[in-house]
Motif scaffolding. Structure first.
Motif, PDB file in Angstrom:
ATOM      1  N   PRO A   1      34.329 -19.484 -29.224  1.00  0.00           N
ATOM      2  CA  PRO A   1      33.289 -20.474 -29.477  1.00  0.00           C
ATOM      3  C   PRO A   1      33.815 -21.703 -30.212  1.00  0.00           C
ATOM      4  O   PRO A   1      33.093 -22.689 -30.330  1.00  0.00           O
ATOM      5  CB  PRO A   1      32.280 -19.715 -30.345  1.00  0.00           C
ATOM      6  CG  PRO A   1      33.085 -18.664 -31.016  1.00  0.00           C
ATOM      7  CD  PRO A   1      34.137 -18.266 -30.028  1.00  0.00           C
ATOM      8  N   SER A   2      35.043 -21.625 -30.684  1.00  0.00           N
ATOM      9  CA  SER A   2      35.740 -22.675 -31.437  1.00  0.00           C
ATOM     10  C   SER A   2      35.280 -22.712 -32.891  1.00  0.00           C
ATOM     11  O   SER A   2      34.153 -22.329 -33.213  1.00  0.00           O
ATOM     12  CB  SER A   2      35.604 -24.055 -30.789  1.00  0.00           C
ATOM     13  OG  SER A   2      34.357 -24.633 -31.101  1.00  0.00           O
ATOM     14  N   CYS A   3      36.155 -23.161 -33.752  1.00  0.00           N
ATOM     15  CA  CYS A   3      35.861 -23.288 -35.175  1.00  0.00           C
ATOM     16  C   CYS A   3      36.857 -24.284 -35.769  1.00  0.00           C
ATOM     17  O   CYS A   3      37.624 -24.916 -35.041  1.00  0.00           O
ATOM     18  CB  CYS A   3      35.944 -21.938 -35.894  1.00  0.00           C
ATOM     19  SG  CYS A   3      37.622 -21.264 -36.001  1.00  0.00           S
ATOM     20  N   ALA A   4      36.874 -24.398 -37.080  1.00  0.00           N
ATOM     21  CA  ALA A   4      37.767 -25.371 -37.723  1.00  0.00           C
ATOM     22  C   ALA A   4      39.243 -25.039 -37.516  1.00  0.00           C
ATOM     23  O   ALA A   4      40.106 -25.909 -37.724  1.00  0.00           O
ATOM     24  CB  ALA A   4      37.457 -25.456 -39.220  1.00  0.00           C
ATOM     25  N   ARG A   5      39.533 -23.814 -37.079  1.00  0.00           N
ATOM     26  CA  ARG A   5      40.942 -23.434 -36.850  1.00  0.00           C
ATOM     27  C   ARG A   5      41.468 -23.920 -35.509  1.00  0.00           C
ATOM     28  O   ARG A   5      42.675 -23.846 -35.257  1.00  0.00           O
ATOM     29  CB  ARG A   5      41.101 -21.908 -36.919  1.00  0.00           C
ATOM     30  CG  ARG A   5      40.834 -21.286 -38.272  1.00  0.00           C
ATOM     31  CD  ARG A   5      41.273 -19.819 -38.296  1.00  0.00           C
ATOM     32  NE  ARG A   5      40.610 -19.048 -37.250  1.00  0.00           N
ATOM     33  CZ  ARG A   5      39.499 -18.347 -37.420  1.00  0.00           C
ATOM     34  NH1 ARG A   5      38.887 -18.353 -38.589  1.00  0.00           N
ATOM     35  NH2 ARG A   5      38.967 -17.657 -36.429  1.00  0.00           N
ATOM     36  N   GLN A   6      40.589 -24.361 -34.621  1.00  0.00           N
ATOM     37  CA  GLN A   6      41.033 -24.703 -33.275  1.00  0.00           C
ATOM     38  C   GLN A   6      42.076 -25.821 -33.295  1.00  0.00           C
ATOM     39  O   GLN A   6      41.975 -26.764 -34.076  1.00  0.00           O
ATOM     40  CB  GLN A   6      39.847 -25.092 -32.394  1.00  0.00           C
ATOM     41  CG  GLN A   6      39.162 -26.383 -32.763  1.00  0.00           C
ATOM     42  CD  GLN A   6      38.028 -26.730 -31.815  1.00  0.00           C
ATOM     43  OE1 GLN A   6      37.835 -26.085 -30.787  1.00  0.00           O
ATOM     44  NE2 GLN A   6      37.264 -27.761 -32.149  1.00  0.00           N
ATOM     45  N   GLN A   7      43.051 -25.696 -32.402  1.00  0.00           N
ATOM     46  CA  GLN A   7      44.139 -26.665 -32.328  1.00  0.00           C
ATOM     47  C   GLN A   7      44.014 -27.579 -31.105  1.00  0.00           C
ATOM     48  O   GLN A   7      44.881 -28.398 -30.853  1.00  0.00           O
ATOM     49  CB  GLN A   7      45.486 -25.920 -32.294  1.00  0.00           C
ATOM     50  CG  GLN A   7      45.767 -25.092 -33.542  1.00  0.00           C
ATOM     51  CD  GLN A   7      45.859 -25.960 -34.788  1.00  0.00           C
ATOM     52  OE1 GLN A   7      46.466 -27.034 -34.772  1.00  0.00           O
ATOM     53  NE2 GLN A   7      45.247 -25.505 -35.882  1.00  0.00           N
ATOM     54  N   PHE A   8      42.945 -27.389 -30.321  1.00  0.00           N
ATOM     55  CA  PHE A   8      42.567 -28.326 -29.259  1.00  0.00           C
ATOM     56  C   PHE A   8      41.076 -28.172 -29.041  1.00  0.00           C
ATOM     57  O   PHE A   8      40.461 -27.226 -29.550  1.00  0.00           O
ATOM     58  CB  PHE A   8      43.360 -28.100 -27.968  1.00  0.00           C
ATOM     59  CG  PHE A   8      43.214 -26.721 -27.371  1.00  0.00           C
ATOM     60  CD1 PHE A   8      42.157 -26.410 -26.513  1.00  0.00           C
ATOM     61  CD2 PHE A   8      44.152 -25.721 -27.646  1.00  0.00           C
ATOM     62  CE1 PHE A   8      42.027 -25.147 -25.959  1.00  0.00           C
ATOM     63  CE2 PHE A   8      44.022 -24.460 -27.095  1.00  0.00           C
ATOM     64  CZ  PHE A   8      42.957 -24.172 -26.248  1.00  0.00           C
ATOM     65  N   ASP A   9      40.456 -29.102 -28.344  1.00  0.00           N
ATOM     66  CA  ASP A   9      39.012 -29.093 -28.134  1.00  0.00           C
ATOM     67  C   ASP A   9      38.650 -28.020 -27.111  1.00  0.00           C
ATOM     68  O   ASP A   9      38.655 -28.265 -25.898  1.00  0.00           O
ATOM     69  CB  ASP A   9      38.552 -30.477 -27.651  1.00  0.00           C
ATOM     70  CG  ASP A   9      37.038 -30.600 -27.583  1.00  0.00           C
ATOM     71  OD1 ASP A   9      36.349 -29.560 -27.568  1.00  0.00           O
ATOM     72  OD2 ASP A   9      36.542 -31.737 -27.529  1.00  0.00           O
ATOM     73  N   VAL A  10      38.356 -26.829 -27.607  1.00  0.00           N
ATOM     74  CA  VAL A  10      38.108 -25.694 -26.731  1.00  0.00           C
ATOM     75  C   VAL A  10      36.891 -25.938 -25.841  1.00  0.00           C
ATOM     76  O   VAL A  10      36.940 -25.732 -24.618  1.00  0.00           O
ATOM     77  CB  VAL A  10      37.901 -24.403 -27.553  1.00  0.00           C
ATOM     78  CG1 VAL A  10      37.473 -23.250 -26.637  1.00  0.00           C
ATOM     79  CG2 VAL A  10      39.170 -24.033 -28.297  1.00  0.00           C
ATOM     80  N   ILE A  11      35.789 -26.386 -26.414  1.00  0.00           N
ATOM     81  CA  ILE A  11      34.543 -26.518 -25.655  1.00  0.00           C
ATOM     82  C   ILE A  11      34.705 -27.477 -24.477  1.00  0.00           C
ATOM     83  O   ILE A  11      34.341 -27.156 -23.339  1.00  0.00           O
ATOM     84  CB  ILE A  11      33.400 -26.967 -26.579  1.00  0.00           C
ATOM     85  CG1 ILE A  11      33.069 -25.850 -27.578  1.00  0.00           C
ATOM     86  CG2 ILE A  11      32.156 -27.347 -25.766  1.00  0.00           C
ATOM     87  CD1 ILE A  11      32.052 -26.234 -28.633  1.00  0.00           C
ATOM     88  N   GLU A  12      35.267 -28.643 -24.722  1.00  0.00           N
ATOM     89  CA  GLU A  12      35.426 -29.620 -23.649  1.00  0.00           C
ATOM     90  C   GLU A  12      36.451 -29.160 -22.614  1.00  0.00           C
ATOM     91  O   GLU A  12      36.239 -29.318 -21.401  1.00  0.00           O
ATOM     92  CB  GLU A  12      35.829 -30.978 -24.219  1.00  0.00           C
ATOM     93  CG  GLU A  12      36.016 -32.070 -23.180  1.00  0.00           C
ATOM     94  CD  GLU A  12      34.776 -32.379 -22.362  1.00  0.00           C
ATOM     95  OE1 GLU A  12      34.900 -33.053 -21.313  1.00  0.00           O
ATOM     96  OE2 GLU A  12      33.662 -31.960 -22.761  1.00  0.00           O
TER      97      GLU A  12
END
Length: 376
Positions: A273-284
């Motif tokens: 679902p993505s969070c502040a740890r994400q290293q790229f824009d997961v949702i998009e």
């Protein structure tokens, strides 16, 4: 014993019915249906919509036949599509006969609602003559008056009794090539009715939560109701009823079956679902990726995880995976193993290229295996 028994679904034994060339019940793959919303007499529009549903993966498509023009249009429609067509008939027995004569593979009809015993015999004979199966379609919103008086309201017992009453009419006419549905817009009522019917007969069951609503809400309600039944082994064909384009119903139907490991079609994307740890824009990236992969029908799993907390573990279980890493550099996994690193800007294009290549490999392997079996 299964390696992972907690994943096992033991399907309810049932007899088999054929809808054209598509088997339903008796262990056959659970099929996905939808229904057109064009005027059936408008052959061009109806064919175009059916073909979009075919492209989305529909196994069976139903069309409404409220008048003679619609029933007769089936002859032109069935000549231009590959999936078997179910004719939706309400009350008028002549429409059922015309539909059978003009190429319908199945008649959706309640024999108790079409008049005299003689009319029922005529419809049954037309079905036999033209190789049509039938579906008895009970709906909580249109139960017979005597059952509402007996039970006071639509309830599971009333719906099961209605279904069995209609079934007996066909059985008395030596016709058993039918499936049954007991649909309701209320999830509790629908699931309880199906559970009761599953215990009461061995006919294949067509599942649906009817009039489920718009796309988001209807998907949730259908997933809960159909998911519960399918998980318990009940159901041989499904229709997700949405106030949305018919092809969207097909997509949701396959997603429900994929979630339960009952059918596999296309790419199953596992994403966080993505969070502040994400290293790229997961949702998009996932949104664009799913759009770019819509044409692939080959079953495979792909994981898209934004960081290293769960990414490597998820990637171990998928055909292709990507896990977000620091400084815009991410790890790509092939067959569960770390394979190479990738810069952020290339995520979607690179993943699509890998997935299309893998799909081609899987298809080639399957073709070779099929050729080997044919040569034996």
């Amino acid at each position: 014993m299964s390696v992972r028994p907690y994943r096992d679904i033991h399907r309810r034994p049932s007899r088999r019915v054929n809808v054209g060339s598509v088997p339903v019940g008796d262990g056959a793959p659970i099929t996905v249906q939808t229904m057109t919303n064009t005027l059936t007499a408008d052959v061009e529009a109806t064919v175009a919509q059916i073909q979009r549903c075919e492209a989305a993966g529909a196994d069976i498509v139903r069309v409404s036949c409220p008048d003679e023009d619609s029933a007769r249009a089936l002859k032109q429609i069935t000549a231009q599509v590959s999936v078997p067509i179910v004719a939706d008939i309400h009350f008028h027995y002549k429409r059922a006969i015309e539909a059978a004569e003009n190429g319908a593979a199945c008649l959706r009809i309640n024999p108790g609602n079409i008049g005299s015993a003689a009319r029922v015999r005529e419809v049954v004979q037309a079905a036999k003559d033209h190789g049509c199966s039938m579906r008895i379609g009970v709906n909580a919103g249109s139960l017979e008056k005597h059952l509402l008086e007996k039970y006071g309201e639509p309830c599971p017992e009333a719906m099961v009794e209605s279904a069995l009453d209609h079934a007996k009419i066909l059985e008395d006419n030596d016709f058993r090539d039918f499936k049954i549905s007991v649909k309701a817009s209320d999830v509790f009522l629908a699931t309880a009715a199906y559970q009761g019917l599953a215990d009461a007969c061995d006919y294949p069951l067509h599942l649906g939560v009817t009039e489920a609503g718009a796309q988001r809400v209807g998907t949730v309600k259908s997933s809960i109701g159909l998911g519960m039944l399918l998980w318990s082994g009940i159901g041989d064909t499904i229709r997700v009823s949405l106030s949305a384009a018919p092809e969207e119903e097909v997509k949701v139907g396959f997603d429900i079956l994929k979630s339960l490991n009952l059918r596999h079609r296309g790419v199953n994307v596992i994403s966080c679902p993505s969070c502040a740890r994400q290293q790229f824009d997961v949702i998009e990236n996932v949104r664009v990726l799913e759009e770019r992969l819509a044409h692939i029908t080959t079953p495979m799993t792909v994981s898209v995880i934004g960081c290293v907390v769960n990414g490597p573990g998820e990637a171990r279980e998928t055909d292709i995976g990507i896990t977000g890493g620091g400084n815009g550099t991410h790890m790509v996994y092939i067959a569960g193993q770390p394979d190479h690193r990738l810069k952020s800007k290339d995520v979607v294009d690179h993943m699509v290229e890998l997935i299309e290549k893998k799909a081609a490999e899987i298809e080639a392997e399957q073709a070779a295996a099929d050729a080997g079996v044919a040569a034996e």
